[in-house]
Design a protein around this motif. Structure first.
Motif, mmCIF file in Angstrom:
data_model
loop_
_atom_site.group_PDB
_atom_site.id
_atom_site.type_symbol
_atom_site.label_atom_id
_atom_site.label_comp_id
_atom_site.label_asym_id
_atom_site.label_seq_id
_atom_site.Cartn_x
_atom_site.Cartn_y
_atom_site.Cartn_z
ATOM 1 N N THR A 156 61.548 -12.283 -28.627
ATOM 2 C CA THR A 156 60.225 -13.001 -29.454
ATOM 3 C C THR A 156 59.485 -12.255 -30.559
ATOM 4 O O THR A 156 59.187 -12.393 -31.608
ATOM 5 C CB THR A 156 59.091 -12.981 -28.381
ATOM 6 O OG1 THR A 156 58.904 -11.765 -27.446
ATOM 7 C CG2 THR A 156 59.381 -13.985 -27.191
ATOM 8 N N THR A 157 59.831 -10.636 -30.339
ATOM 9 C CA THR A 157 59.292 -9.909 -31.524
ATOM 10 C C THR A 157 59.985 -9.896 -32.625
ATOM 11 O O THR A 157 59.504 -10.205 -33.562
ATOM 12 C CB THR A 157 59.210 -8.309 -30.815
ATOM 13 O OG1 THR A 157 58.179 -8.027 -30.264
ATOM 14 C CG2 THR A 157 59.065 -7.585 -32.339
ATOM 15 N N THR A 158 61.355 -10.206 -32.591
ATOM 16 C CA THR A 158 62.151 -10.453 -33.737
ATOM 17 C C THR A 158 61.950 -11.607 -34.458
ATOM 18 O O THR A 158 61.768 -11.657 -35.639
ATOM 19 C CB THR A 158 63.616 -10.198 -33.471
ATOM 20 O OG1 THR A 158 63.752 -9.076 -32.630
ATOM 21 C CG2 THR A 158 64.516 -9.965 -34.603
ATOM 22 N N ALA A 159 61.714 -12.746 -33.568
ATOM 23 C CA ALA A 159 61.656 -14.242 -34.183
ATOM 24 C C ALA A 159 60.368 -14.088 -34.853
ATOM 25 O O ALA A 159 60.213 -14.390 -35.989
ATOM 26 C CB ALA A 159 61.747 -15.129 -32.972
ATOM 27 N N ILE A 160 59.114 -13.650 -34.164
ATOM 28 C CA ILE A 160 57.829 -13.885 -34.707
ATOM 29 C C ILE A 160 57.649 -12.679 -35.900
ATOM 30 O O ILE A 160 57.256 -13.037 -37.008
ATOM 31 C CB ILE A 160 56.956 -13.458 -33.776
ATOM 32 C CG1 ILE A 160 56.875 -14.670 -32.613
ATOM 33 C CG2 ILE A 160 55.438 -13.616 -34.296
ATOM 34 C CD1 ILE A 160 56.162 -14.563 -31.547
ATOM 35 N N PHE A 161 57.818 -11.286 -35.567
ATOM 36 C CA PHE A 161 57.100 -10.480 -36.460
ATOM 37 C C PHE A 161 58.313 -10.028 -37.539
ATOM 38 O O PHE A 161 58.017 -9.961 -38.686
ATOM 39 C CB PHE A 161 57.097 -9.161 -35.590
ATOM 40 C CG PHE A 161 55.918 -9.378 -34.777
ATOM 41 C CD1 PHE A 161 54.394 -9.030 -35.485
ATOM 42 C CD2 PHE A 161 55.924 -9.639 -33.648
ATOM 43 C CE1 PHE A 161 53.281 -9.296 -34.706
ATOM 44 C CE2 PHE A 161 54.765 -9.764 -32.755
ATOM 45 C CZ PHE A 161 53.450 -9.584 -33.324
ATOM 46 N N ALA A 162 59.587 -10.058 -37.238
ATOM 47 C CA ALA A 162 60.602 -9.729 -37.985
ATOM 48 C C ALA A 162 61.126 -10.754 -38.977
ATOM 49 O O ALA A 162 61.058 -10.969 -40.038
ATOM 50 C CB ALA A 162 61.859 -9.302 -37.298
ATOM 51 N N PHE A 163 61.594 -12.105 -38.418
ATOM 52 C CA PHE A 163 62.136 -13.359 -39.019
ATOM 53 C C PHE A 163 60.829 -13.862 -39.817
ATOM 54 O O PHE A 163 61.110 -13.774 -40.898
ATOM 55 C CB PHE A 163 62.807 -14.178 -38.126
ATOM 56 C CG PHE A 163 63.420 -15.407 -38.674
ATOM 57 C CD1 PHE A 163 63.880 -15.332 -39.878
ATOM 58 C CD2 PHE A 163 63.045 -16.847 -38.241
ATOM 59 C CE1 PHE A 163 64.322 -16.571 -40.721
ATOM 60 C CE2 PHE A 163 63.571 -17.899 -38.670
ATOM 61 C CZ PHE A 163 64.370 -17.965 -39.934
ATOM 62 N N VAL B 132 50.387 -16.487 -37.336
ATOM 63 C CA VAL B 132 51.551 -15.897 -38.082
ATOM 64 C C VAL B 132 52.464 -17.127 -38.263
ATOM 65 O O VAL B 132 53.003 -17.150 -39.207
ATOM 66 C CB VAL B 132 52.025 -14.971 -37.087
ATOM 67 C CG1 VAL B 132 53.171 -14.451 -37.305
ATOM 68 C CG2 VAL B 132 51.090 -13.795 -36.799
ATOM 69 N N LEU B 133 52.327 -18.378 -37.156
ATOM 70 C CA LEU B 133 53.527 -19.011 -37.441
ATOM 71 C C LEU B 133 52.754 -20.190 -38.011
ATOM 72 O O LEU B 133 53.961 -21.374 -38.234
ATOM 73 C CB LEU B 133 53.950 -19.390 -36.090
ATOM 74 C CG LEU B 133 54.932 -18.117 -35.216
ATOM 75 C CD1 LEU B 133 55.121 -18.517 -33.833
ATOM 76 C CD2 LEU B 133 55.724 -17.710 -36.094
ATOM 77 N N THR B 134 51.778 -20.426 -38.071
ATOM 78 C CA THR B 134 51.322 -21.609 -38.851
ATOM 79 C C THR B 134 50.648 -21.779 -40.065
ATOM 80 O O THR B 134 51.126 -22.020 -41.117
ATOM 81 C CB THR B 134 50.273 -22.546 -37.856
ATOM 82 O OG1 THR B 134 51.096 -22.685 -36.605
ATOM 83 C CG2 THR B 134 49.969 -23.951 -38.427
ATOM 84 N N THR B 135 49.502 -20.889 -40.182
ATOM 85 C CA THR B 135 48.718 -20.864 -41.317
ATOM 86 C C THR B 135 49.515 -20.151 -42.658
ATOM 87 O O THR B 135 49.630 -20.838 -43.731
ATOM 88 C CB THR B 135 47.326 -20.147 -41.455
ATOM 89 O OG1 THR B 135 47.461 -18.918 -40.896
ATOM 90 C CG2 THR B 135 46.446 -20.930 -40.456
ATOM 91 N N PRO B 136 50.046 -19.066 -42.488
ATOM 92 C CA PRO B 136 50.798 -18.312 -43.684
ATOM 93 C C PRO B 136 51.938 -19.429 -44.064
ATOM 94 O O PRO B 136 52.383 -19.466 -45.317
ATOM 95 C CB PRO B 136 51.372 -17.007 -43.134
ATOM 96 C CG PRO B 136 51.355 -17.036 -41.544
ATOM 97 C CD PRO B 136 50.311 -18.299 -41.361
ATOM 98 N N ILE B 137 52.647 -19.985 -42.845
ATOM 99 C CA ILE B 137 53.856 -21.044 -43.462
ATOM 100 C C ILE B 137 53.209 -22.336 -43.887
ATOM 101 O O ILE B 137 53.721 -22.670 -44.954
ATOM 102 C CB ILE B 137 54.514 -21.490 -42.259
ATOM 103 C CG1 ILE B 137 54.845 -20.330 -41.244
ATOM 104 C CG2 ILE B 137 55.898 -22.366 -42.651
ATOM 105 C CD1 ILE B 137 55.716 -19.200 -41.836
#
Lengths: 744, 301
Positions: free
Chosen positions: A84-91, A238-243
């Motif tokens: 989860t950390t890699t997918a969210i924060f890293a990728f 992190v996964l919605t607004t910046p995208i």
């Protein structure tokens, strides 16, 4: 920026050239490489844990008998955190930086403010991820989902994120375009919200300055609310607004169409950030959280449909004149499916927040399906589109192979479908099996494991979906690599600096027109909007006593139990076992009386969990014997045939480290757990007394364990059973739910 | 500009009706039924109002466009006649629309790296979805504040009562099996084995040879409550062990009904009296019991 200065818009500025400047492309390249690198590792980690779910013997296979000396480095809970950390924060984190460093410069017609800050941002972020891999593998985590990083990393992450914001704000201040584009509104609100969320959720008390271990200052219900306020809005900000911010730049760029509606982007931006922050409690429906908070979670989730769809609509309608071109252009294909997945996810989410569907979907694979529709579909496909487009742009060339990219699109798309649909099926099947009663009024599936057997085929299909997605990703890496080889990279891209000219105000929409030219006011306003929702939900939960009724019988953990709890946290047991019995007939019959808010007042942090891969443990105490737990941890399949739980032999082998118990208890006392001075003083003695009792029970019940330990002692000179971690863990498991059970 | 901007009547009626039904549902709680006379009355009145309003709207619309130049009028008429779903389709596929070739919408350009923005109106249906969700949420919230709508604890009490009633009904139709009328049934052994494997084997192993729980195939018993082996087994499964709370009372706490306990007890009895025993058995626990003697003794008394 002074008030009077306005922009000369669009085509005009080419006439008044005075200066040339350069965009910093190098930093974008760095982040692009990091995105691809961590994305690959994140997907591989995910694939690994998905396979572990139906072949739990993989660690034994890899380590053989040495697994017990492995210190748990390949424990399921730890790898899940890494995933989860890699997918969210890293990728996705690196993708945000890639995209925003690229488009901010162009949207503001200026070079990024500081190269040093950019580099600190880049290396700091990668070091942070590397350190979180290391700490997670070594078993240091706070147990709070997506925020498992221990306190030094939290501080580090906060600093790096702060630097990123400073860098973009300073860039905005020296911009050569008066208005700020939608993307930049999204980046600014993202920055300020993530800062607030991160800071408030991670207030922890380290047990000492030289220890990584810390305890959340919140307990039980409050900690749960705080965590899911954070967890939900990590998804939001992190996964919605910046995208969405990236979407607003890269979609019109890739299809060369104007944005469909400026008005829509204004309204959906403000409504989205305002409403999103309220919806956190829908992760805690039917739990012991006060009901008024749950109701707020539900209604704000429902109201979130339109604002979320506004983004999808604006994106799709921007692409609408290019439907014919999408057949040729794989990048547009990625964008279209990404936006559609976004629409589906943001419809699925509010539906999950309604009570009926939540009672089916919560704790099951529905959540997994929902989340992966978002990450694989919306985030992943948006990322692939951006990666292909940027590679072309930055290296000034064509894609090495459009066909390969198209193939990547199709294989990824099929992967998502094969991933998501089985998970929905598995959820419905399993939760129906949980809830099913025979006509005589007893549970139809009395043993939890039968419900697990029925969904294992879906787990296997899901892995295949994930594998296809991974293949697509690898093809992309090859394609990007080849493209880069063909192209030529410019570290500094030349551009013409426009002159700012006076221009009259847009009379129609005065306020927003003004706001768009004011980065500080815009940031402050978005901060205020997210603050309102947060304050209304959080403050009363902390202040009003009636929200959490005290139960006199609930006692703090003993020293040994506290140590056991830390092992439970270390291994990430809460990622598969919930500790929250909801007020449903079937759960009360299966696990015992439903959980009350007052039971968790000494839980720093709370451990309710969000997924029930294994049975609930809230009232596990006293259900099984001590020797059963011992055998179960050593090898779950020896007592529970077909169990998919991995074995944890290292817990049995390792010596319990009790050197910190004074500090731990002292800090718990500071946080409000009523330990007496005597209890703290005698903690080591108490540990000895309690563990001897448990060991006595175990030896009485089972001769085979006694023999095993004796052989172990002879061969490896390992410590006696009393001093091992397993005893602490058993003590903790036997305490769970005991206080309330004993009243009756 | 005059425009006939409303969504078609059939869609509006569905939306407004669902709001009305939702209001009734949230405020009436468990008394709610779709055939509630007040609800039906309300729906009927609203239906009439809608029909009348629709007629008036149309009337005004036609009156108004008659005053306009012919070109504009024709355009509005085409727009009026186009089906709602077709319009929605044209929104996403504009090049399919013959009549709407030219786009008069303003294009905003602030010099955003070549990106411009149309000043299109926000789609009405999007706005309507937004309003609709806000109305729903408002009703939901009011119902929560003033009524017992959406209270998980009350929901639980309701479902508990319902469940108890169901069980009562079931038990009326089927004879209850208790310790007094149970006896060993050979045809239950197979079914008993399935249940035993599901529930008991985690402590007693599948062959009953004992693991963390005692061996069930030998003559040693920790709890001797009845003087008949079969009844003793049934009793322990029903009431649990007094000496060890881990062996919980499956019948007492409602986890199993008499019939299922009878099945398991029959199976356990069958493996206990069998002559062939499993190879690896747990060490004996409790007292050795000769059940024949015990029952005779009891009869003599």
């Amino acid at each position: 920026m002074k008030n009077k200065i306005h922009i000369i818009s669009g085509d005009n500025y080419s006439e008044k050239i005075n200066k040339k400047s350069f965009y910093d492309n190098k930093i974008v390249k760095f982040f692009l490489y990091a995105t691809i690198f961590w994305g690959l590792l994140g997907i591989i980690a995910g694939l690994l844990i998905s396979i572990l779910l139906y072949i739990p013997e993989i660690p034994e296979f890899l380590f053989g008998n040495n697994l017990k000396f492995s210190k748990g480095i390949i424990g399921y809970g730890r790898i899940r955190m890494i995933h989860t950390t890699t997918a969210i924060f890293a990728f996705i984190g690196n993708l945000i930086f890639t995209g925003s460093y690229y488009c901010i410069q162009r949207l503001l017609k200026t070079r990024i403010y500081s190269k040093i800050l950019s580099l600190i941002n880049f290396w700091g972020w990668q070091i942070f991820i590397l350190l979180s891999w290391i700490t997670f593998l070594l078993g240091f985590n706070t147990s709070k989902e997506y925020s498992e990083h221990e306190w030094p990393l939290d501080i580090f992450l906060g600093v790096i994120w702060f630097i990123y914001g400073i860098n973009i704000i300073l860039t905005i201040l020296k911009r050569r375009v008066t208005h700020l584009y939608v993307s930049i509104w999204f980046f600014l609100s993202t920055w300020v919200s993530v800062l607030l969320l991160h800071l408030l959720n991670n207030i922890e008390y380290p047990i000492s300055f030289f220890s990584l271990k810390s305890y959340s200052i919140y307990s039980g219900v409050q900690d749960a609310l705080m965590q899911w306020w954070y967890g939900h809005n990590a998804v939001a900000f992190v996964l919605t607004t910046p995208i969405l911010g990236l979407m607003y730049y890269f979609v019109p760029k890739a299809c060369n169409n104007p944005i469909y509606s400026y008005k829509l982007s204004v309204i959906h931006f403000w409504s989205l950030i305002f409403i999103y922050i309220w919806a956190g409690p829908h992760h805690l429906m039917y739990t012991s959280l006060p009901n008024w908070t749950q109701v707020l979670g539900t209604i704000f989730s429902i109201m979130l449909i339109a604002p979320s769809w506004g983004g999808m609509l604006n994106g799709l309608l921007t692409l609408r004149n290019s439907w014919k071109e999408y057949k040729k252009d794989p990048i547009l294909k990625f964008f279209i499916v990404s936006l559609l997945c976004y629409g589906l996810t943001t419809f699925d989410g509010p539906m999950l927040a309604t009570k009926t569907i939540n009672s089916i979907g919560h704790f099951t694979d529905w959540i997994i399906a929902h989340v992966h529709l978002g990450t694989l579909g919306w985030n992943g496909f948006m990322a692939f589109g951006i990666i292909y487009w940027l590679t072309k742009k930055l290296w000034n060339t064509k894609l090495y192979s459009e066909k390969l990219a198209s193939f990547h699109f199709y294989i990824g798309f099929i992967g998502i479908i094969i991933y998501v649909i089985p998970m929905y099926c598995s959820s419905i099947i399993q939760s129906n099996m949980w809830k099913q009663f025979s006509e005589d009024g007893t549970l139809a599936h009395k043993n939890f494991i039968n419900t697990v057997f029925s969904i294992i085929p879906f787990y296997i299909i899901r892995s295949i979906g994930g594998f296809l997605y991974l293949i697509g990703f690898i093809l992309m890496i090859y394609n990007v690599y080849k493209t880069i080889k063909n192209g030529k990279f410019l570290d500094n891209e030349e551009f013409i600096v426009p002159i700012l000219l006076h221009k009259k105000n847009n009379k129609k929409n005065k306020f927003h027109d003004w706001l768009e030219r004011k980065p500080f006011q815009l940031t402050i306003l978005s901060f205020l909007l997210i603050f309102i929702g947060s304050a209304i939900e959080i403050i009363p939960t902390f202040i009003i006593k009636s929200n959490i009724s005290n139960i006199l019988n609930v006692k703090p953990y003993t020293a040994l139990e506290l140590e056991g709890r830390d092992i439970y946290i270390r291994e990430g047991c809460n990622s598969c076992h919930s500790q929250m019995i909801r007020p449903f007939r079937d759960e009360v019959v299966r696990y015992g009386d439903y959980s009350k808010a007052g039971e968790f007042i000494y839980d720093h942090p709370f451990l309710w969990g969000s997924k029930r891969t294994g049975p609930d443990l809230a009232r596990e105490g006293g259900k099984k014997s001590d020797s059963w737990h011992f055998k179960h941890i050593l090898n779950p399949r020896s007592v529970s045939k077909g169990s998919i739980m991995p074995s944890y032999p290292w817990i049995i082998n390792q010596k319990l480290n009790i050197s910190n118990i004074y500090k731990k208890m002292k800090i718990m006392k500071k946080l409000g757990v009523p330990y007496s001075k005597k209890e703290i003083k005698n903690s080591t003695k108490d540990i000895y007394v309690q563990s001897s009792k448990i060991v006595k029970n175990i030896y009485n019940e089972s001769e085979s364990i006694k023999k095993m330990i004796e052989i172990d002692k002879k061969n490896f000179k390992s410590p006696s059973l009393e001093k091992r971690e397993i005893i602490a863990l058993i003590a903790y498991l036997q305490k769970l739910g005991r206080d309330i059970k004993d009243i009756k | 500009m005059i425009e006939y901007n409303l969504s078609p009547l059939y869609i509006r009626i569905v939306i407004y009706f669902s709001i009305i039904i939702f209001i009734f549902y949230s405020f009436l709680g468990k008394d709610f039924s779709i055939t509630n006379i007040y609800l039906l009355f309300f729906l009927f009145i609203f239906f009439l109002i809608f029909i009348i309003l629709e007629k008036i709207n149309k009337f005004i619309f036609f009156k108004k466009i008659n005053l306009l130049p012919k070109k504009v009028k024709n355009k509005l008429l085409i727009d009026y006649k186009t089906n709602f779903f077709k319009k929605l389709y044209y929104l996403f596929f504009p090049y399919k629309n013959k009549y709407n070739k030219e786009n008069n919408v303003k294009e905003i350009d602030h010099g955003f790296d070549g990106i411009t923005e149309f000043d299109n109106k926000i789609p009405t249906w999007w706005k309507n979805i937004f309003y609709l969700t806000i109305i729903y949420s408002f009703i939901y919230f009011i119902a929560y504040i003033f009524f017992d709508y959406s209270d998980p604890k009350k929901e639980y009490i309701r479902s508990y009562k319902k469940h108890v009633k169901q069980i009562e009904l079931y038990e009326k139709s089927k004879p209850k099996i208790t310790i007094d009328n149970t006896y060993f049934k050979e045809n239950y052994i197979k079914k008993g084995k399935i249940l035993f494997n599901e529930l008991c084997s985690i402590c007693h192993k599948e062959d009953g040879s004992g693991d963390t729980g005692p061996n069930l195939t030998d003559d040693y018993w920790i709890n001797i409550e009845k003087n008949n082996l079969y009844k003793n087994i049934f009793y322990i499964i029903w009431n649990g062990s007094k000496k060890n709370p881990i062996m919980r009372g499956f019948g007492k706490n409602g986890e199993l009904k008499g019939k299922d306990i009878e099945k398991i007890a029959s199976y356990v009895y069958s493996i206990n009296i069998k002559k062939e025993k499993p190879d690896n058995v747990k060490f004996p626990q409790g007292k050795k019991v000769n059940w024949k003697k015990l029952s005779k003794k009891n009869e003599n008394n």
